[in-house]
Motif scaffolding. Sequence first.
Motif, PDB file in Angstrom:
ATOM      1  N   TRP A   1     120.885 -14.095  38.996  1.00 33.34           N
ATOM      2  CA  TRP A   1     121.967 -14.323  39.644  1.00 33.34           C
ATOM      3  C   TRP A   1     121.774 -13.472  40.790  1.00 33.34           C
ATOM      4  O   TRP A   1     121.998 -12.624  40.663  1.00 33.34           O
ATOM      5  CB  TRP A   1     123.524 -14.651  39.266  1.00 33.34           C
ATOM      6  CG  TRP A   1     123.579 -15.860  38.268  1.00 33.34           C
ATOM      7  CD1 TRP A   1     123.551 -15.653  37.534  1.00 33.34           C
ATOM      8  CD2 TRP A   1     124.708 -16.938  39.061  1.00 33.34           C
ATOM      9  NE1 TRP A   1     123.315 -17.438  36.879  1.00 33.34           N
ATOM     10  CE2 TRP A   1     124.204 -18.106  38.405  1.00 33.34           C
ATOM     11  CE3 TRP A   1     125.022 -17.117  40.108  1.00 33.34           C
ATOM     12  CZ2 TRP A   1     124.981 -18.890  38.121  1.00 33.34           C
ATOM     13  CZ3 TRP A   1     126.164 -18.456  40.749  1.00 33.34           C
ATOM     14  CH2 TRP A   1     125.483 -19.058  39.480  1.00 33.34           C
TER      15      TRP A   1
ATOM     16  N   ARG B   1     123.189 -11.271  44.664  1.00 33.83           N
ATOM     17  CA  ARG B   1     125.086 -10.901  44.852  1.00 33.83           C
ATOM     18  C   ARG B   1     124.575 -10.436  46.369  1.00 33.83           C
ATOM     19  O   ARG B   1     124.069  -9.385  46.839  1.00 33.83           O
ATOM     20  CB  ARG B   1     126.017  -9.943  44.324  1.00 33.83           C
ATOM     21  CG  ARG B   1     127.489 -10.366  44.846  1.00 33.83           C
ATOM     22  CD  ARG B   1     128.161  -8.604  44.554  1.00 33.83           C
ATOM     23  NE  ARG B   1     127.438  -7.555  43.618  1.00 33.83           N
ATOM     24  CZ  ARG B   1     128.075  -7.282  42.101  1.00 33.83           C
ATOM     25  NH1 ARG B   1     128.413  -7.826  41.673  1.00 33.83           N
ATOM     26  NH2 ARG B   1     127.515  -5.801  42.254  1.00 33.83           N
TER      27      ARG B   1
ATOM     28  N   ARG C   1     120.978  -7.929  49.707  1.00 32.65           N
ATOM     29  CA  ARG C   1     121.399  -8.563  48.507  1.00 32.65           C
ATOM     30  C   ARG C   1     120.718  -8.517  46.908  1.00 32.65           C
ATOM     31  O   ARG C   1     119.292  -7.433  46.434  1.00 32.65           O
ATOM     32  CB  ARG C   1     120.536 -10.334  48.809  1.00 32.65           C
ATOM     33  CG  ARG C   1     120.820 -11.486  48.100  1.00 32.65           C
ATOM     34  CD  ARG C   1     120.265 -12.565  48.098  1.00 32.65           C
ATOM     35  NE  ARG C   1     119.673 -12.054  48.446  1.00 32.65           N
ATOM     36  CZ  ARG C   1     118.485 -13.706  49.754  1.00 32.65           C
ATOM     37  NH1 ARG C   1     119.319 -14.697  49.845  1.00 32.65           N
ATOM     38  NH2 ARG C   1     117.572 -13.339  50.156  1.00 32.65           N
TER      39      ARG C   1
ATOM     40  N   GLU D   1     132.474  -6.157  43.624  1.00 32.00           N
ATOM     41  CA  GLU D   1     132.088  -7.153  43.378  1.00 32.00           C
ATOM     42  C   GLU D   1     132.152  -8.846  44.753  1.00 32.00           C
ATOM     43  O   GLU D   1     131.472  -9.476  44.248  1.00 32.00           O
ATOM     44  CB  GLU D   1     132.274  -7.600  42.060  1.00 32.00           C
ATOM     45  CG  GLU D   1     131.663  -6.597  41.325  1.00 32.00           C
ATOM     46  CD  GLU D   1     132.128  -6.414  39.391  1.00 32.00           C
ATOM     47  OE1 GLU D   1     132.624  -7.233  39.291  1.00 32.00           O
ATOM     48  OE2 GLU D   1     130.671  -5.813  39.063  1.00 32.00           O
TER      49      GLU D   1
ATOM     50  N   TYR E   1     127.774 -14.863  45.961  1.00 31.52           N
ATOM     51  CA  TYR E   1     126.528 -15.751  44.685  1.00 31.52           C
ATOM     52  C   TYR E   1     125.646 -16.833  44.846  1.00 31.52           C
ATOM     53  O   TYR E   1     126.203 -17.525  44.781  1.00 31.52           O
ATOM     54  CB  TYR E   1     127.184 -15.405  43.610  1.00 31.52           C
ATOM     55  CG  TYR E   1     128.070 -14.051  43.335  1.00 31.52           C
ATOM     56  CD1 TYR E   1     129.296 -13.531  43.958  1.00 31.52           C
ATOM     57  CD2 TYR E   1     127.541 -13.303  41.543  1.00 31.52           C
ATOM     58  CE1 TYR E   1     129.669 -12.038  44.120  1.00 31.52           C
ATOM     59  CE2 TYR E   1     128.115 -12.126  41.528  1.00 31.52           C
ATOM     60  CZ  TYR E   1     129.349 -11.572  42.949  1.00 31.52           C
ATOM     61  OH  TYR E   1     130.234 -10.603  42.344  1.00 31.52           O
TER      62      TYR E   1
END
Length: 121
Positions: A36, A38, A45, A89, A93
């Motif tokens: 995963w 972000r 990224r 955050e 994603y």
Amino acid sequence: QVQLVESGGGLVQAGWSLRLSCTASGSAFIGYAVGWYRQAPGKQRELVAAITSSSSKNYADSVKGRFNSSRDNAKKTVNLQMNSLKPEETGVYYCAADLYMTVMKSSPRYWGQGTQVTVSS
């Protein structure tokens, strides 16, 4: 070939939770690790979490204790449970799949389209 589709993003307040899902097609998926990643606005990224084909897990230090990844190979799904979310955050994603070291080096071959997560303060 592996195709990946993410779902579960949205807008939440700081401290809330979200559960992202990554659904795969293609028989090779069960042998691949899944990462995963972000992509925050204006930033590179980054790998947030990774899970191997046998469900061994790795997390970025910033999310340890708050995020949990799981997978169901029979259903070809990988989930990311995100708790106590923080405004920083916020981002898109992505889930991505490939051999484990390729995932850890952030260069997997197979990517989903991404799902937006926005955490408001």
